[in-house]
Design a protein around this motif. Structure first.
Motif, short mmCIF file in Angstrom:
data_model
loop_
_atom_site.label_atom_id
_atom_site.label_comp_id
_atom_site.label_asym_id
_atom_site.label_seq_id
_atom_site.Cartn_x
_atom_site.Cartn_y
_atom_site.Cartn_z
N GLY A 10 56.91 -14.63 28.79
CA GLY A 10 57.45 -15.98 28.83
C GLY A 10 58.49 -16.25 27.75
N LEU A 11 59.27 -17.29 27.99
CA LEU A 11 60.34 -17.66 27.05
C LEU A 11 59.83 -18.42 25.83
N GLY A 12 58.63 -18.96 25.91
CA GLY A 12 58.05 -19.67 24.76
C GLY A 12 58.77 -20.94 24.40
N THR A 13 59.31 -21.63 25.39
CA THR A 13 60.10 -22.83 25.08
C THR A 13 59.26 -23.93 24.43
N ARG A 14 58.00 -24.07 24.81
CA ARG A 14 57.16 -25.11 24.21
C ARG A 14 56.77 -24.78 22.78
N LEU A 32 59.35 -21.98 16.56
CA LEU A 32 58.76 -20.71 16.12
C LEU A 32 59.23 -19.54 16.97
N THR A 33 59.62 -19.80 18.21
CA THR A 33 60.07 -18.74 19.09
C THR A 33 61.59 -18.59 19.13
N ASP A 34 62.28 -19.25 18.21
CA ASP A 34 63.74 -19.07 18.14
C ASP A 34 64.08 -17.63 17.76
N ASN A 35 63.21 -16.98 17.01
CA ASN A 35 63.53 -15.63 16.52
C ASN A 35 62.43 -14.60 16.81
N ARG A 36 61.52 -14.92 17.72
CA ARG A 36 60.46 -13.98 18.09
C ARG A 36 59.87 -14.41 19.43
N PRO A 37 59.28 -13.48 20.18
CA PRO A 37 58.57 -13.86 21.40
C PRO A 37 57.25 -14.55 21.04
N LYS A 38 56.79 -15.40 21.92
CA LYS A 38 55.56 -16.16 21.62
C LYS A 38 54.37 -15.27 21.30
N PRO A 39 54.16 -14.11 21.94
CA PRO A 39 53.01 -13.29 21.58
C PRO A 39 53.00 -12.79 20.14
N LEU A 40 54.15 -12.89 19.45
CA LEU A 40 54.19 -12.47 18.04
C LEU A 40 54.05 -13.63 17.07
N VAL A 41 53.82 -14.84 17.59
CA VAL A 41 53.47 -15.97 16.74
C VAL A 41 52.07 -15.72 16.18
N LYS A 42 51.87 -16.05 14.92
CA LYS A 42 50.58 -15.75 14.27
C LYS A 42 49.64 -16.95 14.26
N VAL A 43 48.38 -16.66 14.47
CA VAL A 43 47.28 -17.61 14.33
C VAL A 43 46.24 -16.96 13.43
N ALA A 44 45.88 -17.63 12.36
CA ALA A 44 44.91 -17.08 11.39
C ALA A 44 45.34 -15.71 10.89
N GLY A 45 46.64 -15.53 10.67
CA GLY A 45 47.16 -14.31 10.08
C GLY A 45 47.37 -13.15 11.03
N TYR A 53 61.60 -11.86 27.07
CA TYR A 53 62.29 -12.46 25.93
C TYR A 53 62.02 -11.66 24.66
N ARG A 54 63.10 -11.21 24.02
CA ARG A 54 63.01 -10.39 22.81
C ARG A 54 62.00 -9.24 23.00
N SER A 55 62.15 -8.59 24.13
CA SER A 55 61.20 -7.54 24.49
C SER A 55 61.23 -6.37 23.51
#
Length: 227
Positions: free
Chosen positions: A13-17, A21-34, A59-61
């Motif tokens: 996904g594009l991670g628009t929501r 945080l997704t301007d420079n990374r795909p959403k799956p690389l956003v961190k939760v609890a480190g 996106y940013r594959s």
């Protein structure tokens, strides 16, 4: 019943929501609890010892592929456009192989029993074409919807405001051969199953957080920290 031998992690996904945080990374690389979201998902998959695990990517594959390098996870690249959930599953079939598969959304975290183990224990390939893990509203965090499905006394699903679909399921893939479109929703695969009474649901016994927007990160971390 015997478990599937493959899993697809939805990560294209594009991670628009989730911006900015997704301007420079795909959403799956956003961190939760480190830890990244996709690592939270892999923590569920790894104990099953599946021979085939696939993540789709768009996106940013390149960043996602670099993060997963050496993990044993194969990448199904989607270009020039995102194929949606149904189309993504269809494209990944050569990597997943024949037979039922797990599919997982990667923008969620869990507190409680491993949801994949729960699905395995309830899966019955003779009477089910799909088994969706659904979360009762009282155990849902970070998600404002009214719910997606009602679970009947026999486990069969019907549409309606009730339990929230968690994004995790076991599903048979043979019906994909009848869908000619390249870009399509999982609903195109689900509808015939639902109509035939072969789409089932299982209520999750733990807590689940939908990490679809930046504010949900704190909600998720609070849920994980709760004892």
């Amino acid at each position: 019943m015997s478990q599937p031998e493959a899993a697809l992690l939805f990560a294209a996904g594009l991670g628009t929501r989730m911006r900015p945080l997704t301007d420079n990374r795909p959403k799956p690389l956003v961190k939760v609890a480190g830890r990244t979201l996709i690592d939270h998902a892999l923590e569920l998959v790894t104990p099953l010892g599946l021979p085939r695990v696939v993540a789709n990517a768009h996106y940013r594959s390149d960043m996602l592929a670099a993060h997963l390098n050496g993990s044993g996870v194969a990448i199904s690249h989607e270009a020039p456009q995102v194929l949606e959930t149904g189309g993504g599953l269809k494209q990944a079939l050569p990597l997943l192989g024949a037979g039922p598969v797990f599919t997982l959304n990667t923008d969620a975290v869990w507190r409680g029993p491993n949801p994949l183990h729960a699905l395995c224990a309830a899966w019955n390939a003779e009477r089910m074409d799909a088994l969706l893990l659904c979360v009762p509203r009282a155990q849902v965090h970070g998600h404002k919807g009214k719910g997606d499905f009602l679970i009947g006394d026999d486990g069969r699903l019907s549409r309606g405001p009730g339990a929230v679909y968690s994004g995790v399921q076991i599903i048979k893939t043979e019906g994909l051969a009848q869908i000619e479109a390249r870009v399509f929703s999982m609903w195109d695969l689900w509808r015939p199953m639902l109509a035939a009474g072969r789409m089932y649901g299982l209520a999750y016994r733990g807590d689940w957080c939908d990490v679809g927007h930046p504010d949900a990160i704190e909600i998720a971390e609070d849920m994980l920290a709760y004892v």
